[in-house]
Design a protein around this motif. Structure first.
Motif, PDB file in Angstrom:
ATOM      1  N   LEU A 187      11.460 -35.195   3.807  1.00  0.00           N
ATOM      2  CA  LEU A 187      10.401 -36.176   3.652  1.00  0.00           C
ATOM      3  C   LEU A 187      10.132 -36.296   1.857  1.00  0.00           C
ATOM      4  CD1 LEU A 187       6.760 -35.336   2.705  1.00  0.00           C
ATOM      5  CD2 LEU A 187       7.402 -33.108   2.197  1.00  0.00           C
ATOM      6  N   ASN A 188      11.097 -35.098   1.365  1.00  0.00           N
ATOM      7  CA  ASN A 188      12.180 -35.480  -0.299  1.00  0.00           C
ATOM      8  C   ASN A 188      12.251 -37.324  -0.123  1.00  0.00           C
ATOM      9  OD1 ASN A 188      12.442 -34.926  -3.555  1.00  0.00           O
ATOM     10  ND2 ASN A 188      14.725 -35.664  -2.280  1.00  0.00           N
ATOM     11  N   ASP A 189      13.616 -37.298   0.903  1.00  0.00           N
ATOM     12  CA  ASP A 189      14.207 -38.720   0.862  1.00  0.00           C
ATOM     13  C   ASP A 189      13.185 -39.946   1.072  1.00  0.00           C
ATOM     14  OD1 ASP A 189      16.289 -37.996   0.275  1.00  0.00           O
ATOM     15  OD2 ASP A 189      17.035 -37.497   2.860  1.00  0.00           O
ATOM     16  N   ASN A 190      11.972 -39.960   2.281  1.00  0.00           N
ATOM     17  CA  ASN A 190      10.892 -40.794   2.589  1.00  0.00           C
ATOM     18  C   ASN A 190      10.171 -40.840   1.371  1.00  0.00           C
ATOM     19  OD1 ASN A 190       7.221 -40.854   3.707  1.00  0.00           O
ATOM     20  ND2 ASN A 190       9.303 -41.670   4.646  1.00  0.00           N
ATOM     21  N   LEU A 191       9.630 -40.475   0.176  1.00  0.00           N
ATOM     22  CA  LEU A 191       8.601 -40.054  -1.522  1.00  0.00           C
ATOM     23  C   LEU A 191       9.496 -40.540  -1.645  1.00  0.00           C
ATOM     24  CD1 LEU A 191       6.636 -36.664  -0.493  1.00  0.00           C
ATOM     25  CD2 LEU A 191       5.842 -38.859  -0.419  1.00  0.00           C
ATOM     26  N   THR A 192      10.966 -40.469  -1.896  1.00  0.00           N
ATOM     27  CA  THR A 192      11.351 -40.896  -3.370  1.00  0.00           C
ATOM     28  C   THR A 192      11.659 -42.432  -3.552  1.00  0.00           C
ATOM     29  OG1 THR A 192      12.693 -39.004  -3.380  1.00  0.00           O
ATOM     30  CG2 THR A 192      13.513 -40.494  -4.984  1.00  0.00           C
ATOM     31  N   THR A 198       8.234 -37.180  -6.067  1.00  0.00           N
ATOM     32  CA  THR A 198       8.527 -35.794  -4.792  1.00  0.00           C
ATOM     33  C   THR A 198       7.811 -34.964  -4.524  1.00  0.00           C
ATOM     34  OG1 THR A 198       9.164 -34.677  -7.080  1.00  0.00           O
ATOM     35  CG2 THR A 198      11.063 -35.830  -6.390  1.00  0.00           C
ATOM     36  N   PRO A 199       7.900 -33.930  -3.586  1.00  0.00           N
ATOM     37  CA  PRO A 199       6.655 -33.525  -3.175  1.00  0.00           C
ATOM     38  C   PRO A 199       6.490 -32.422  -3.875  1.00  0.00           C
ATOM     39  CG  PRO A 199       8.490 -32.985  -1.041  1.00  0.00           C
ATOM     40  CD  PRO A 199       9.019 -34.006  -2.731  1.00  0.00           C
ATOM     41  N   THR A 200       5.076 -31.988  -3.976  1.00  0.00           N
ATOM     42  CA  THR A 200       3.948 -31.053  -4.572  1.00  0.00           C
ATOM     43  C   THR A 200       5.140 -29.990  -4.827  1.00  0.00           C
ATOM     44  OG1 THR A 200       2.393 -32.316  -4.636  1.00  0.00           O
ATOM     45  CG2 THR A 200       1.941 -29.813  -5.157  1.00  0.00           C
TER      46      THR A 200
END
Length: 313
Positions: A187-192, A198-200
């Motif tokens: 998730l973090n890699d995708n959002l970054t 970064t995730p909430t």
């Protein structure tokens, strides 16, 4: 005429706060103090307790304070007044007025109110929405969410059913798991990479929340050869299965894994609703049409999340 007293929440009120939350029409585990306080260092808590003439709690208002503005708790997606089922509307009007007076006396400049959507209630219960109108509050934001009502025939778009078949034909396994580290990293890699955010929630926070609410937080993963390629983190309330986070890795997109995860989630859902979350940005002014259409193609319908404000000074 019944009168009400408003007071700030303090730690000695913790047990009675949590007891009242369990009786409210608005049902979500994130109204409990355990959830509210997991990130207490980020906010100044300004939660309010409303009592009647016999000192009994009649309503709660989870809230935070920032720069002279009191808001429905900044760490929660929605909230507003929490009160018991079958509460007469005039009572809510009077309680809201009393909160306004209390905040004005304590030098609050503005109050922001996040309405709890009806799917998170034990009854339709829109007394507070009328009270906001009656007390001249202003609608300032409206987010659009995608929801599925489970008790009707669900017909996902042909493209979504095709993608599910692609995933399953490539030996994708969909299962409930506890591999939060793999999910959060993906998730973090995708959002970054895609949005520079970064995730909430941090990984440590998610693991901690799972330990506090083991039956209300569930992770579904899509795996190939033991590797997680996609996943969805779900928050479960009495009525709703809420998709809090979802993600596809690069390999997951190749094999259409997230579609298969969602299709299984829908098929296994024992709640009345699935809430895919909102598809808006810029305080509701921008609709991410692609994201909204994606949810719509799973047989999603529209639900609005409203925000109101009242200028006091």
């Amino acid at each position: 005429m019944e009168t009400y007293k408003v007071e700030r929440y303090h730690q000695e009120n913790r047990a009675e706060w949590n007891t009242f939350v369990m009786k409210c029409m608005q049902q979500h585990f994130f109204f409990t103090r355990d959830f509210i306080e997991y990130h207490k260092d980020r906010f100044i808590d300004y939660s309010l307790i409303i009592r009647n003439q016999t000192n009994q709690i009649v309503a709660l208002f989870p809230a935070t304070l920032n720069d002279g503005v009191v808001s429905s708790h900044a760490g929660l997606t929605f909230g507003g007044l929490l009160y018991k089922p079958r509460t007469f509307v005039q009572k809510i009007i009077d309680i809201l007025s009393e909160i306004e007076r209390y905040c004005l006396v304590h030098d609050v400049q503005k109050i922001i109110y996040k309405v709890t959507p009806y799917i998170y209630k034990t009854e339709q219960g829109e007394e507070d929405v009328y009270a906001l109108f009656k007390n001249s509050w202003q609608l300032i934001r409206r987010d659009l969410s995608g929801v599925i009502k489970i008790d009707r025939q669900i017909a996902a778009d042909r493209s979504r059913r095709k993608n599910e078949r692609i995933a399953l034909s490539n030996d994708i396994e969909i299962k409930v798991c506890d591999d939060f580290e793999a999910f959060w990293t993906m998730l973090n890699d995708n959002l970054t990479s895609r949005h520079n955010v970064t995730p909430t929630h941090s990984l440590e926070e998610l693991i901690y929340l799972k330990s506090l609410f083991p039956d209300q937080i569930k992770l579904i993963g899509g795996f190939k050869g033991g590797e997680m390629l996609s996943g969805a983190l779900l928050f479960l309330t009495p009525n709703v299965c809420k998709v809090q986070y979802s993600v596809n890795s690069i390999e997951g997109r190749k094999y259409k894994v997230l579609d298969a995860v969602f299709m299984q989630m829908i098929g296994d859902c024992e709640k009345e609703y699935i809430d895919f979350g909102h598809s808006c940005e810029e305080d509701g002014k921008y609709l991410n049409e692609g994201l909204a259409r994606f949810k719509y193609q799973f047989s999603g319908e529209s639900l609005v999340n409203d925000f109101y404000q009242k200028e006091l000074k």
